[in-house]
Design a protein around this motif. Structure first.
Motif, PDB file in Angstrom:
ATOM      1  N   PRO A 107       7.181  -7.236  -4.092  1.00 25.01           N
ATOM      2  CA  PRO A 107       7.643  -6.075  -4.861  1.00 25.01           C
ATOM      3  C   PRO A 107       6.565  -5.620  -5.836  1.00 25.01           C
ATOM      4  O   PRO A 107       5.901  -6.442  -6.477  1.00 25.01           O
ATOM      5  N   GLY A 108       6.400  -4.292  -5.909  1.00 30.72           N
ATOM      6  CA  GLY A 108       5.357  -3.729  -6.745  1.00 30.72           C
ATOM      7  C   GLY A 108       4.031  -3.565  -6.048  1.00 30.72           C
ATOM      8  O   GLY A 108       3.120  -2.919  -6.579  1.00 30.72           O
ATOM      9  N   GLY A 109       3.921  -4.113  -4.864  1.00 29.50           N
ATOM     10  CA  GLY A 109       2.677  -4.049  -4.112  1.00 29.50           C
ATOM     11  C   GLY A 109       2.522  -2.765  -3.336  1.00 29.50           C
ATOM     12  O   GLY A 109       3.345  -1.847  -3.440  1.00 29.50           O
ATOM     13  N   SER A 110       1.442  -2.694  -2.559  1.00 25.33           N
ATOM     14  CA  SER A 110       1.114  -1.501  -1.790  1.00 25.33           C
ATOM     15  C   SER A 110       0.854  -1.854  -0.337  1.00 25.33           C
ATOM     16  O   SER A 110       0.467  -2.988  -0.023  1.00 25.33           O
ATOM     17  N   LEU A 111       1.057  -0.867   0.510  1.00 23.85           N
ATOM     18  CA  LEU A 111       0.812  -1.040   1.938  1.00 23.85           C
ATOM     19  C   LEU A 111       0.487   0.327   2.520  1.00 23.85           C
ATOM     20  O   LEU A 111       1.020   1.348   2.068  1.00 23.85           O
ATOM     21  N   ARG A 112      -0.380   0.342   3.520  1.00 24.51           N
ATOM     22  CA  ARG A 112      -0.756   1.592   4.172  1.00 24.51           C
ATOM     23  C   ARG A 112      -0.438   1.505   5.654  1.00 24.51           C
ATOM     24  O   ARG A 112      -0.917   0.604   6.353  1.00 24.51           O
ATOM     25  N   LEU A 113       0.361   2.461   6.123  1.00 25.25           N
ATOM     26  CA  LEU A 113       0.675   2.568   7.547  1.00 25.25           C
ATOM     27  C   LEU A 113      -0.126   3.702   8.151  1.00 25.25           C
ATOM     28  O   LEU A 113      -0.400   4.702   7.483  1.00 25.25           O
ATOM     29  N   PRO A 127     -10.214  14.439  12.413  1.00 21.12           N
ATOM     30  CA  PRO A 127     -11.127  13.896  13.424  1.00 21.12           C
ATOM     31  C   PRO A 127     -10.566  12.688  14.151  1.00 21.12           C
ATOM     32  O   PRO A 127     -10.836  12.492  15.327  1.00 21.12           O
ATOM     33  N   LYS A 128      -9.773  11.895  13.432  1.00 18.18           N
ATOM     34  CA  LYS A 128      -9.221  10.680  14.037  1.00 18.18           C
ATOM     35  C   LYS A 128      -7.827  10.900  14.627  1.00 18.18           C
ATOM     36  O   LYS A 128      -7.287   9.995  15.252  1.00 18.18           O
ATOM     37  N   ASN A 129      -7.264  12.092  14.424  1.00 19.66           N
ATOM     38  CA  ASN A 129      -5.895  12.390  14.898  1.00 19.66           C
ATOM     39  C   ASN A 129      -4.897  11.349  14.408  1.00 19.66           C
ATOM     40  O   ASN A 129      -4.079  10.834  15.185  1.00 19.66           O
ATOM     41  N   THR A 130      -4.990  11.031  13.131  1.00 17.89           N
ATOM     42  CA  THR A 130      -4.078  10.046  12.558  1.00 17.89           C
ATOM     43  C   THR A 130      -3.376  10.610  11.329  1.00 17.89           C
ATOM     44  O   THR A 130      -3.865  11.531  10.667  1.00 17.89           O
ATOM     45  N   VAL A 131      -2.221  10.046  11.034  1.00 16.66           N
ATOM     46  CA  VAL A 131      -1.474  10.337   9.823  1.00 16.66           C
ATOM     47  C   VAL A 131      -1.213   9.003   9.134  1.00 16.66           C
ATOM     48  O   VAL A 131      -0.850   8.026   9.793  1.00 16.66           O
ATOM     49  N   ALA A 132      -1.424   8.981   7.831  1.00 13.58           N
ATOM     50  CA  ALA A 132      -1.243   7.754   7.082  1.00 13.58           C
ATOM     51  C   ALA A 132      -0.078   7.888   6.109  1.00 13.58           C
ATOM     52  O   ALA A 132       0.206   8.979   5.608  1.00 13.58           O
ATOM     53  N   LEU A 133       0.583   6.770   5.866  1.00 11.47           N
ATOM     54  CA  LEU A 133       1.636   6.685   4.851  1.00 11.47           C
ATOM     55  C   LEU A 133       1.197   5.620   3.855  1.00 11.47           C
ATOM     56  O   LEU A 133       1.191   4.435   4.181  1.00 11.47           O
ATOM     57  N   GLU A 134       0.790   6.074   2.689  1.00 10.37           N
ATOM     58  CA  GLU A 134       0.375   5.167   1.630  1.00 10.37           C
ATOM     59  C   GLU A 134       1.588   4.873   0.763  1.00 10.37           C
ATOM     60  O   GLU A 134       2.198   5.778   0.191  1.00 10.37           O
ATOM     61  N   MET A 135       1.945   3.589   0.679  1.00  9.86           N
ATOM     62  CA  MET A 135       3.159   3.191  -0.039  1.00  9.86           C
ATOM     63  C   MET A 135       2.768   2.342  -1.238  1.00  9.86           C
ATOM     64  O   MET A 135       2.124   1.292  -1.076  1.00  9.86           O
ATOM     65  N   ASN A 136       3.136   2.799  -2.418  1.00 13.16           N
ATOM     66  CA  ASN A 136       2.848   2.073  -3.656  1.00 13.16           C
ATOM     67  C   ASN A 136       4.147   1.718  -4.370  1.00 13.16           C
ATOM     68  O   ASN A 136       5.204   2.281  -4.071  1.00 13.16           O
ATOM     69  N   SER A 137       4.044   0.800  -5.315  1.00 17.10           N
ATOM     70  CA  SER A 137       5.213   0.378  -6.106  1.00 17.10           C
ATOM     71  C   SER A 137       6.392   0.051  -5.199  1.00 17.10           C
ATOM     72  O   SER A 137       7.518   0.503  -5.436  1.00 17.10           O
ATOM     73  N   LEU A 138       6.144  -0.724  -4.189  1.00 16.91           N
ATOM     74  CA  LEU A 138       7.176  -1.017  -3.198  1.00 16.91           C
ATOM     75  C   LEU A 138       8.325  -1.812  -3.796  1.00 16.91           C
ATOM     76  O   LEU A 138       8.133  -2.673  -4.668  1.00 16.91           O
ATOM     77  N   LYS A 139       9.510  -1.498  -3.306  1.00 16.63           N
ATOM     78  CA  LYS A 139      10.727  -2.127  -3.765  1.00 16.63           C
ATOM     79  C   LYS A 139      11.371  -2.895  -2.619  1.00 16.63           C
ATOM     80  O   LYS A 139      11.081  -2.651  -1.445  1.00 16.63           O
ATOM     81  N   LEU A 140      12.267  -3.803  -2.962  1.00 14.37           N
ATOM     82  CA  LEU A 140      12.967  -4.557  -1.932  1.00 14.37           C
ATOM     83  C   LEU A 140      13.655  -3.637  -0.941  1.00 14.37           C
ATOM     84  O   LEU A 140      13.674  -3.905   0.268  1.00 14.37           O
ATOM     85  N   GLU A 141      14.197  -2.544  -1.447  1.00  6.27           N
ATOM     86  CA  GLU A 141      14.957  -1.624  -0.596  1.00  6.27           C
ATOM     87  C   GLU A 141      14.071  -0.781   0.314  1.00  6.27           C
ATOM     88  O   GLU A 141      14.572  -0.004   1.122  1.00  6.27           O
ATOM     89  N   ASP A 142      12.763  -0.918   0.194  1.00  8.90           N
ATOM     90  CA  ASP A 142      11.855  -0.234   1.119  1.00  8.90           C
ATOM     91  C   ASP A 142      11.678  -1.021   2.420  1.00  8.90           C
ATOM     92  O   ASP A 142      11.031  -0.527   3.356  1.00  8.90           O
TER      93      ASP A 142
END
Length: 119
Positions: free
Chosen positions: A14-20, A75-90
């Motif tokens: 919790p509180g951490g970050s992750l990038r999809l 150029p890479k044909n990608t979409v990113a989801l940057e997730m910060n301040s993650l919660k348990l409910e995420d």
């Protein structure tokens, strides 16, 4: 046809970050909106946020606004989801989706990637 492949899920505190990341292939030029959805166990799939492929405009669910950011890399044909301040409910399986026609449903989906927020 559009093919979508997500990556980047994992375990975070919790509180951490992750990038999809979602890699798109096929009829890239026809994409209208790329979106992220998520589904937690026992819950229905819910919208997280989206980005207009051409213009880059973004919109988000209230539950993630200010914490999550969607961006695209042409150029890479990608979409990113940057997730910060993650919660348990995420905690959920996160899916990438695409539609080709404005105002229509998302017809193309990735296989999903698990995000677990736990201490």
């Amino acid at each position: 046809q559009v093919q979508l492949v997500e990556s980047g899920g994992g375990l975070v505190q919790p509180g951490g970050s992750l990038r999809l990341t979602c890699a798109a292939s096929g009829r890239i030029f026809s994409i209208n909106v790329m979106a992220w959805y998520r589904q937690a166990p026992g819950n229905e799939r819910e919208f997280v946020g989206g980005i207009y492929w051409s213009g880059g405009g973004t919109y988000y669910a209230e539950s993630v606004k200010g914490r999550f950011t969607i961006s695209r890399d042409y150029p890479k044909n990608t979409v990113a989801l940057e997730m910060n301040s993650l919660k348990l409910e995420d905690t959920a399986v996160y899916y990438c989706a695409a539609n080709l026609v404005p105002g229509t449903s998302f017809d193309y989906w990735g296989q999903g990637t698990q995000v677990t927020v736990s201490s």
